[in-house]
Motif scaffolding. Structure first.
Motif, PDB file in Angstrom:
ATOM      1  N   THR A 285      -6.780   2.454  -4.527  1.00 45.60           N
ATOM      2  CA  THR A 285      -7.943   1.339  -4.001  1.00 45.60           C
ATOM      3  C   THR A 285      -9.681   2.451  -3.535  1.00 45.60           C
ATOM      4  O   THR A 285     -10.129   1.812  -2.592  1.00 45.60           O
ATOM      5  N   ARG A 286      -8.527   3.560  -3.627  1.00 40.84           N
ATOM      6  CA  ARG A 286     -10.046   4.699  -3.172  1.00 40.84           C
ATOM      7  C   ARG A 286     -11.126   5.455  -4.425  1.00 40.84           C
ATOM      8  O   ARG A 286     -10.489   6.167  -5.410  1.00 40.84           O
TER       9      ARG A 286
ATOM     10  N   ALA B 143      -3.072   3.767  -2.544  1.00 41.83           N
ATOM     11  CA  ALA B 143      -2.969   3.317  -4.313  1.00 41.83           C
ATOM     12  C   ALA B 143      -2.268   1.933  -2.909  1.00 41.83           C
ATOM     13  O   ALA B 143      -1.682   1.844  -2.159  1.00 41.83           O
ATOM     14  N   LYS B 144      -2.103   0.689  -4.116  1.00 40.37           N
ATOM     15  CA  LYS B 144      -1.889  -0.293  -4.642  1.00 40.37           C
ATOM     16  C   LYS B 144      -0.898  -0.203  -5.385  1.00 40.37           C
ATOM     17  O   LYS B 144      -0.725   0.673  -6.181  1.00 40.37           O
TER      18      LYS B 144
ATOM     19  N   VAL C 158       1.112  -1.558  -0.107  1.00 38.88           N
ATOM     20  CA  VAL C 158       0.260  -0.061  -0.218  1.00 38.88           C
ATOM     21  C   VAL C 158       1.004   1.681   0.244  1.00 38.88           C
ATOM     22  O   VAL C 158       1.880   1.538   0.775  1.00 38.88           O
TER      23      VAL C 158
END
Length: 118
Positions: free
Chosen positions: A60-61, A109-110, A31
């Motif tokens: 990721t969001r 984010a990943k 992450v």
């Protein structure tokens, strides 16, 4: 006969990559969180080489994805600045040459480091 895998085509409709002849390996994942006060991440990744590796960032969001190019949130939803070298990836919340008053990314984010071979 069934086929499995991934095929990527270029803008001309020609096959650019086919996993039948292309292999890859995820060598790091984690992450990348700029929602707080972290200004950068220095990731020491064994086996990472820009000659045969890539580093990807995927939000990721939902709130970290700009709705359009005219989205007024500007840099807050921008992708972080990435610098790669052998064995290391540095991810910063803004361009290192930006002024101190420049708003940086606030995305979560990943991150993935991927090694590939043809």
């Amino acid at each position: 006969m069934s086929q499995f895998g991934l095929r990527v085509f270029n803008e001309s409709g020609q096959l650019a990559m086919d996993t039948n002849s292309f292999t890859y390996q995820v060598i790091w994942q984690g992450v990348i969180d700029f929602s707080g006060t972290v200004p950068s991440y220095t990731l020491n990744i064994a086996g990472f080489n820009p000659a045969n590796c890539v580093f990807m960032i995927i939000p990721t969001r939902a709130q970290d994805v700009q709705s359009s190019e005219t989205d007024g949130s500007g840099n807050i939803k921008s992708y972080p600045f990435v610098t790669v070298s052998v064995g290391q990836v540095v991810v910063r919340f803004r361009n290192p040459s930006a002024t101190a008053s420049t708003i940086g990314s606030r995305v979560v984010a990943k991150g993935y480091a991927i090694r590939y071979a043809v």
